[in-house]
Design a protein around this motif. Sequence first.
Motif, mmCIF file in Angstrom:
data_model
loop_
_atom_site.group_PDB
_atom_site.id
_atom_site.type_symbol
_atom_site.label_atom_id
_atom_site.label_comp_id
_atom_site.label_asym_id
_atom_site.label_seq_id
_atom_site.Cartn_x
_atom_site.Cartn_y
_atom_site.Cartn_z
ATOM 1 N N GLY A 228 34.810 45.461 41.255
ATOM 2 C CA GLY A 228 34.062 46.617 40.727
ATOM 3 C C GLY A 228 34.636 47.737 39.826
ATOM 4 N N ARG A 229 35.835 47.698 39.922
ATOM 5 C CA ARG A 229 36.652 48.623 38.879
ATOM 6 C C ARG A 229 36.547 47.903 37.551
ATOM 7 N NH1 ARG A 229 40.877 47.339 42.618
ATOM 8 N NH2 ARG A 229 42.486 45.822 41.830
ATOM 9 N N THR A 230 36.835 46.630 37.326
ATOM 10 C CA THR A 230 36.461 46.046 36.292
ATOM 11 C C THR A 230 35.308 46.203 35.421
ATOM 12 O OG1 THR A 230 38.002 44.157 37.176
ATOM 13 C CG2 THR A 230 37.035 43.746 34.749
ATOM 14 N N HIS A 231 34.173 45.966 36.382
ATOM 15 C CA HIS A 231 33.024 46.244 35.857
ATOM 16 C C HIS A 231 32.533 47.737 35.334
ATOM 17 C CE1 HIS A 231 31.354 42.548 36.567
ATOM 18 N NE2 HIS A 231 31.474 42.419 37.744
ATOM 19 N N MET A 232 33.253 48.868 36.132
ATOM 20 C CA MET A 232 33.093 50.098 35.588
ATOM 21 C C MET A 232 33.706 50.412 34.559
ATOM 22 S SD MET A 232 33.716 51.983 39.725
ATOM 23 C CE MET A 232 33.058 53.454 38.720
ATOM 24 N N LEU A 233 35.029 50.002 34.504
ATOM 25 C CA LEU A 233 35.779 50.142 33.165
ATOM 26 C C LEU A 233 35.372 49.641 31.991
ATOM 27 C CD1 LEU A 233 38.179 52.124 32.662
ATOM 28 C CD2 LEU A 233 39.788 50.230 32.990
ATOM 29 N N ALA B 74 30.741 40.151 31.825
ATOM 30 C CA ALA B 74 31.970 40.072 32.401
ATOM 31 C C ALA B 74 31.970 38.899 33.474
ATOM 32 C CB ALA B 74 32.284 41.361 32.947
ATOM 33 N N ASP B 75 30.976 38.828 34.366
ATOM 34 C CA ASP B 75 30.948 37.503 35.184
ATOM 35 C C ASP B 75 30.726 36.231 34.708
ATOM 36 O OD1 ASP B 75 31.132 39.467 37.484
ATOM 37 O OD2 ASP B 75 28.941 39.342 38.029
ATOM 38 N N MET B 76 30.366 36.482 33.497
ATOM 39 C CA MET B 76 30.224 35.009 32.762
ATOM 40 C C MET B 76 31.421 34.478 32.474
ATOM 41 S SD MET B 76 27.700 34.589 29.412
ATOM 42 C CE MET B 76 26.561 35.756 29.835
ATOM 43 N N ILE B 77 32.392 35.196 32.284
ATOM 44 C CA ILE B 77 33.612 34.579 32.004
ATOM 45 C C ILE B 77 34.444 34.391 33.127
ATOM 46 C CG2 ILE B 77 33.889 35.771 29.620
ATOM 47 C CD1 ILE B 77 36.167 37.694 30.954
ATOM 48 N N SER B 78 34.005 34.633 34.344
ATOM 49 C CA SER B 78 34.591 34.409 35.478
ATOM 50 C C SER B 78 34.566 33.041 35.877
ATOM 51 C CB SER B 78 34.285 35.348 36.458
ATOM 52 O OG SER B 78 32.874 34.917 37.213
ATOM 53 N N THR C 92 38.258 35.916 40.088
ATOM 54 C CA THR C 92 38.223 37.339 40.684
ATOM 55 C C THR C 92 39.480 37.503 41.238
ATOM 56 O OG1 THR C 92 35.752 37.056 40.881
ATOM 57 C CG2 THR C 92 37.037 38.826 41.890
ATOM 58 N N ASN C 93 39.895 38.909 40.766
ATOM 59 C CA ASN C 93 41.135 39.413 41.350
ATOM 60 C C ASN C 93 42.446 38.714 41.053
ATOM 61 O OD1 ASN C 93 42.554 41.729 42.407
ATOM 62 N ND2 ASN C 93 42.143 41.337 44.515
ATOM 63 N N SER C 94 42.481 37.783 40.053
ATOM 64 C CA SER C 94 43.419 37.183 39.742
ATOM 65 C C SER C 94 44.299 37.762 38.714
ATOM 66 C CB SER C 94 43.250 35.811 39.113
ATOM 67 O OG SER C 94 42.431 35.951 37.961
ATOM 68 N N ILE C 95 45.389 37.275 38.276
ATOM 69 C CA ILE C 95 46.251 37.895 37.114
ATOM 70 C C ILE C 95 45.429 38.007 35.888
ATOM 71 C CG2 ILE C 95 48.251 37.545 35.700
ATOM 72 C CD1 ILE C 95 49.838 36.423 37.868
ATOM 73 N N GLY C 96 44.696 37.037 35.498
ATOM 74 C CA GLY C 96 43.962 36.996 34.571
ATOM 75 C C GLY C 96 42.888 38.178 34.575
ATOM 76 N N GLU C 97 42.236 38.505 35.685
ATOM 77 C CA GLU C 97 41.226 39.477 35.646
ATOM 78 C C GLU C 97 42.233 41.003 35.259
ATOM 79 O OE1 GLU C 97 38.416 39.927 38.798
ATOM 80 O OE2 GLU C 97 37.836 41.939 38.149
ATOM 81 N N ASN C 98 43.090 40.803 36.097
ATOM 82 C CA ASN C 98 44.219 42.081 35.866
ATOM 83 C C ASN C 98 44.546 42.364 34.543
ATOM 84 O OD1 ASN C 98 44.139 43.687 38.673
ATOM 85 N ND2 ASN C 98 44.392 41.685 39.306
ATOM 86 N N ILE C 99 44.764 41.383 33.873
ATOM 87 C CA ILE C 99 45.336 41.451 32.273
ATOM 88 C C ILE C 99 44.028 42.142 31.602
ATOM 89 C CG2 ILE C 99 45.916 40.170 30.406
ATOM 90 C CD1 ILE C 99 47.734 38.481 32.334
ATOM 91 N N ILE C 100 43.038 41.450 31.701
ATOM 92 C CA ILE C 100 41.690 42.040 31.176
ATOM 93 C C ILE C 100 41.631 43.578 31.454
ATOM 94 C CG2 ILE C 100 39.271 41.867 30.987
ATOM 95 C CD1 ILE C 100 39.410 38.902 31.607
ATOM 96 N N LEU C 101 41.715 43.849 32.641
ATOM 97 C CA LEU C 101 41.349 45.207 33.525
ATOM 98 C C LEU C 101 42.446 46.159 32.355
ATOM 99 C CD1 LEU C 101 39.831 47.012 35.484
ATOM 100 C CD2 LEU C 101 41.921 46.683 36.679
ATOM 101 N N VAL D 132 44.009 45.520 29.449
ATOM 102 C CA VAL D 132 43.560 45.690 28.113
ATOM 103 C C VAL D 132 42.149 46.676 27.858
ATOM 104 C CG1 VAL D 132 42.574 44.133 26.227
ATOM 105 C CG2 VAL D 132 44.266 43.391 27.638
ATOM 106 N N VAL D 133 41.331 46.472 28.688
ATOM 107 C CA VAL D 133 40.028 47.191 28.860
ATOM 108 C C VAL D 133 40.341 48.813 28.912
ATOM 109 C CG1 VAL D 133 37.942 47.751 29.785
ATOM 110 C CG2 VAL D 133 38.495 45.374 29.342
ATOM 111 N N PHE D 134 41.128 49.054 29.665
ATOM 112 C CA PHE D 134 41.682 50.335 29.876
ATOM 113 C C PHE D 134 42.272 50.871 28.978
ATOM 114 C CE2 PHE D 134 45.340 53.150 31.457
ATOM 115 C CZ PHE D 134 44.383 54.256 31.881
ATOM 116 N N LEU D 135 43.243 50.373 28.121
ATOM 117 C CA LEU D 135 43.826 50.680 26.954
ATOM 118 C C LEU D 135 42.995 50.778 25.781
ATOM 119 C CD1 LEU D 135 47.052 48.376 27.204
ATOM 120 C CD2 LEU D 135 46.940 50.780 27.483
ATOM 121 N N LEU D 136 41.954 49.932 25.716
ATOM 122 C CA LEU D 136 41.049 49.932 24.625
ATOM 123 C C LEU D 136 40.207 51.260 24.996
ATOM 124 C CD1 LEU D 136 39.870 46.244 24.083
ATOM 125 C CD2 LEU D 136 41.079 47.736 22.534
ATOM 126 N N SER D 137 39.993 51.536 26.315
ATOM 127 C CA SER D 137 39.077 52.707 26.550
ATOM 128 C C SER D 137 39.650 54.064 26.048
ATOM 129 C CB SER D 137 38.851 52.815 28.010
ATOM 130 O OG SER D 137 38.153 51.727 28.533
#
Length: 149
Positions: free
Chosen positions: A3-8, A101-105, A126-135, A137-142
């Motif tokens: 959920g937090r990845t989708h929100m961000l 986002a779900d499409m790349i999962s 889901t909830n892997s290192i890969g997703e958390n890296i994306i999270l 990156v998305v946070f920094l871009l935001s």
Amino acid sequence: MMGRTHMLFGFLVGLFAIQALHPSNQILFIFLVVLGALLPDIDHPDSKIGSKVRIVGALFEHRGFFHSLFAVALFVIPFWIFTSRIYAYAILIGVLSHLLADMISHMGIMPFAPISRFKLRGFIKTNSIGENIILVVVFLLSIWKLVSL
Ligand SMILES: [Zn+2]
């Protein structure tokens, strides 16, 4: 995706959309984009929205109909009819950001469910290192987008 990845991710896409569409109420616009980014997971009983309406998760397959293009129309049409068009765009952008986002999962989505079980999928778990890296990156871009608006 969590959920937090989708929100961000919705938030980030919403910032770009604000720049392109110039909504008069930017706060409401971004709120609706983030809401839209959460809506498809209504089919998951443990998600932020799905936990409020568990019956949907009980009746529908997770990442089935509610992650299809038909559900996009279902989510957007009420806003198209009952609110200003710009807010329908906000929901549309949010829901599409979720599907993207779900499409790349790894689990992917079925854009034409329930008519076809054709799947679009990537390799991020889901909830892997890969997703958390994306999270991150998305946070920094935001943050970058927020200070450069
Ligand atoms: Zn989802």
